[in-house]
Write a protein that holds these residues in place. Structure first.
Motif, PDB file in Angstrom:
ATOM      1  N   SER A 165       5.175  -2.198  59.678  1.00 39.53           N
ATOM      2  CA  SER A 165       5.007  -2.559  61.073  1.00 39.53           C
ATOM      3  C   SER A 165       6.152  -1.967  61.878  1.00 39.53           C
ATOM      4  O   SER A 165       7.260  -1.811  61.363  1.00 39.53           O
ATOM      5  N   PRO A 166       5.905  -1.675  63.159  1.00 40.96           N
ATOM      6  CA  PRO A 166       6.996  -1.188  64.011  1.00 40.96           C
ATOM      7  C   PRO A 166       8.078  -2.254  64.159  1.00 40.96           C
ATOM      8  O   PRO A 166       7.798  -3.448  64.102  1.00 40.96           O
ATOM      9  N   LEU A 167       9.297  -1.805  64.353  1.00 44.17           N
ATOM     10  CA  LEU A 167      10.430  -2.704  64.489  1.00 44.17           C
ATOM     11  C   LEU A 167      11.259  -2.282  65.698  1.00 44.17           C
ATOM     12  O   LEU A 167      11.569  -1.097  65.849  1.00 44.17           O
ATOM     13  N   VAL A 168      11.595  -3.228  66.559  1.00 44.98           N
ATOM     14  CA  VAL A 168      12.503  -3.022  67.684  1.00 44.98           C
ATOM     15  C   VAL A 168      13.591  -4.080  67.566  1.00 44.98           C
ATOM     16  O   VAL A 168      13.292  -5.270  67.471  1.00 44.98           O
ATOM     17  N   ILE A 169      14.850  -3.636  67.552  1.00 45.29           N
ATOM     18  CA  ILE A 169      15.980  -4.560  67.433  1.00 45.29           C
ATOM     19  C   ILE A 169      16.915  -4.332  68.612  1.00 45.29           C
ATOM     20  O   ILE A 169      17.235  -3.193  68.947  1.00 45.29           O
TER      21      ILE A 169
END
Length: 181
Positions: A165-169
């Motif tokens: 899954s895409p991840l944005v932190i």
């Protein structure tokens, strides 16, 4: 073979220069920036500088002048860990240095965990933060936010049903975790 090589081609394949940096077949450049003094700051990973074992990859920073001569070489190591930048886009930070995302994988379990690291233009470590330590994840790009922090993007693996899954932190200016999606 496999050594970190910079080759520049002009036109239809004419080689203008071919240079070797590092000493090990596992030394790899991944990204770079141009500093305010028009030098090149390159990052990647290496096993050339006293690795503890086969899995011990260090983050590697080189500063090159206009002629691609080495001005500075610096490494950052955590024993028994692979620190890697993997298809990563680096960002020039406010200290004329470099910020990179990637992953940290500890020996012997080898699970990749997101990490973000920053160096100043002399190769001095500004911060290194492991993010989401209980998940299989990695970062591939970083952008600075208006508050001085960073947004990093990548992917994480959902163990069940075993998909990515895409991840944005979001992290603050020292790489401390704020939130993720």
């Amino acid at each position: 073979y496999g050594d970190t090589i910079k080759t520049y081609h002009a036109g239809w394949g004419d080689t203008l220069y071919h240079l070797l940096y590092g000493y090990d077949s596992n030394d790899i450049f991944r990204s770079g920036i141009i500093t305010d003094d028009t030098n090149l700051l390159i990052t990647g990973y290496t096993q050339s500088y006293n690795p503890q074992n086969y899995y011990d990859n260090d983050l590697w920073i080189l500063k090159l002048d206009r002629n691609l001569d080495t001005i500075m070489t610096s490494t950052f190591s955590i024993p028994d860990s692979a620190l890697a930048t993997w298809n990563t886009v680096a960002l020039k930070n406010n200290q004329d240095g470099i910020v990179i995302g990637g992953y940290q994988s500890d020996f012997p379990n080898g699970i990749k965990q997101s990490q973000i690291t920053a160096f100043d233009s002399n190769g001095n470590l500004k911060f290194h933060q492991r993010l989401l330590p209980n998940s299989l994840s990695w970062l591939q790009g970083v952008a600075q936010t208006t508050d001085g922090g960073y947004i990093a993007v990548g992917a994480y693996v959902n163990i069940f049903p075993n998909d990515c899954s895409p991840l944005v932190i979001k992290v603050d200016s020292q790489g401390n975790y704020n939130w993720h999606y």
